[in-house]
Design an enzyme around this catalytic site. Structure first.
Site, short mmCIF file in Angstrom:
data_model
loop_
_atom_site.label_atom_id
_atom_site.label_comp_id
_atom_site.label_asym_id
_atom_site.label_seq_id
_atom_site.Cartn_x
_atom_site.Cartn_y
_atom_site.Cartn_z
CE LYS A 80 0.93 -5.55 -1.95
NZ LYS A 80 -0.62 -6.11 -2.07
CG ASP A 131 1.93 -2.47 -4.28
OD1 ASP A 131 1.10 -1.52 -4.04
OD2 ASP A 131 1.48 -3.38 -4.60
O1 C5P Z 1 1.88 0.84 -10.25
P1 C5P Z 1 1.61 -0.75 -10.69
O2 C5P Z 1 2.72 -1.03 -11.58
O3 C5P Z 1 1.68 -1.40 -9.71
O4 C5P Z 1 0.29 -0.41 -11.32
C1 C5P Z 1 -0.08 -1.51 -12.24
C2 C5P Z 1 -1.43 -1.26 -12.76
O5 C5P Z 1 -2.35 -1.32 -12.01
C3 C5P Z 1 -1.52 0.39 -13.43
O6 C5P Z 1 -1.04 0.25 -14.85
C4 C5P Z 1 -2.87 0.62 -13.29
O7 C5P Z 1 -3.67 -0.11 -14.33
C5 C5P Z 1 -3.45 -0.12 -12.05
N1 C5P Z 1 -3.20 0.69 -10.74
C6 C5P Z 1 -4.05 1.61 -10.64
N2 C5P Z 1 -3.93 2.43 -9.59
C7 C5P Z 1 -3.24 2.33 -8.65
C8 C5P Z 1 -2.24 1.33 -8.78
C9 C5P Z 1 -2.32 0.51 -9.91
O8 C5P Z 1 -5.20 2.07 -11.50
N3 C5P Z 1 -3.23 3.20 -7.69
#
Ligand code: C5P
Length: 318
Positions: free
Chosen positions: A20, A147
């Site tokens: 994406k 995601d």
């Molecule tokens: O959910 P994911 O593992 O992709 O997120 C990785 C990191 O990115 C999270 O631990 C956080 O620090 C940051 N993040 C965030 N807000 C979001 C998505 C991700 O702060 N909506």
């Protein structure tokens, strides 16, 4: 536990997991769970990983990959997704061999790992004959990463909350294509990028649900979302771009090279980077710029791809 009585399982499946890009990534504020509240438009592209899955009866989950730089242990999102799905069934004997053909660059802001996790949930739900419903698969997906829910259905979608609250949009256009570039020696930490953004911008964050709702409404009514026609291509906002670009020379180089491409409409970084893309109205114009500027990409130390918008997420080829 989930009722696992269902249609007959397959013994082999091939599953495609598209990448994406973010056409819009707007950071609204901070949530009580420590994540950021987002308003995004995500778009699938037809650069895809391929996962081959075959049943094992000994309860083992075994991942192999044609890219030796990728872990095939329990820290890989594919293994995490398989273990999570299996834990819902209570059936100890469920096992699988998964072979990953990695095409999406790793650590690139293209949701390669998230799409592989989504492919694992959908693939194993079929391979193991579980018939777990879409809503539950969506919940499991959001446990694996912000995601992952988008990657299940893909196409063009508004993504709110952490990224897991989805509102599908009409596909923006079958011919829209991109030139994508990434320095293969660089990856960006997503928590690091959000953390840096917070350090610099927290004083300007929106603070309540009413303000978040207003921003969501504004994005829903953006004129470019109804389809790309002349002079109405996406304005491409990515709030993480400024902080990552400032601190990552590979992103500066990527954006510079893309901005010089003669036929491109707009240019941006995807997700938390470092991959960047240029948008085109047609595959022909993207392919022409890609082909004619291959040497410039190489000289800037960048790998490059030419691909198109894709109208779906994970698909199974039985
Ligand atoms: O959910 P994911 O593992 O992709 O997120 C990785 C990191 O990115 C999270 O631990 C956080 O620090 C940051 N993040 C965030 N807000 C979001 C998505 C991700 O702060 N909506």
């Amino acid at each position: 536990m989930i009722n696992t009585l269902s249609r007959s399982p397959h013994s082999f499946l091939r599953v495609f997991a598209p990448a994406k890009i973010n056409l819009h990534l707007e950071i609204l504020g901070l949530r009580s769970d420590g994540f950021h509240e987002l308003a995004m438009v995500m778009q699938s592209v037809d650069l895809m990983d391929e996962l081959e899955m075959s049943n094992r009866k000994d309860g083992e989950i075994v991942l192999t990959c044609d890219d030796p730089s990728l872990s095939n242990q329990s820290d890989n999102l594919i293994v995490k997704a398989a273990e999570l799905l299996k834990s819902q069934t209570g059936i100890k004997d469920l096992g699988v061999n998964i072979h990953l053909k990695k095409r999406i660059p790793i650590g690139a802001g293209l949701a390669g790992g998230s799409s592989d996790a989504a492919a694992t949930l959908i693939g194993l739900n079929n391979l193991w004959g579980l018939s777990i419903d879409k809503v539950k698969i969506g919940e499991l997906a959001s446990c694996l990463g912000s995601d992952v829910p988008f990657c299940l259905e893909g196409g063009t979608q508004l993504c709110f909350g952490r990224g897991e609250i989805l509102e599908p949009l009409n596909t923006l256009g079958g011919t829209i294509s991109i030139v994508l570039v990434k320095d293969p020696s660089v990856s960006v930490s997503t928590p690091g990028a959000y953390g840096r953004f917070k350090e610099l911008n927290a004083s300007r964050y929106l603070e309540n649900e009413a303000e978040f709702a207003q921003r969501r409404k504004k994005l829903r009514s953006a004129s470019w979302l109804s389809g790309i026609v002349e002079n109405r291509f996406p304005p491409l906002r990515n709030d993480l771009q400024e902080v990552v670009e400032n601190e990552t020379p590979a992103v500066q180089r990527a954006l510079k090279v893309l901005r010089e491409l003669p036929e491109c409409l707009v240019v941006a970084m995807s997700g938390s980077g470092p991959s960047c893309f240029a948008l085109y109205e047609s595959f022909e114009s993207a392919r022409k710029d890609h082909h004619e500027n291959m040497n410039d990409f190489k000289e800037a130390g960048l790998e490059s791809w030419c691909c198109s918008f894709h109208s779906q997420g994970v698909t199974i080829d039985t």
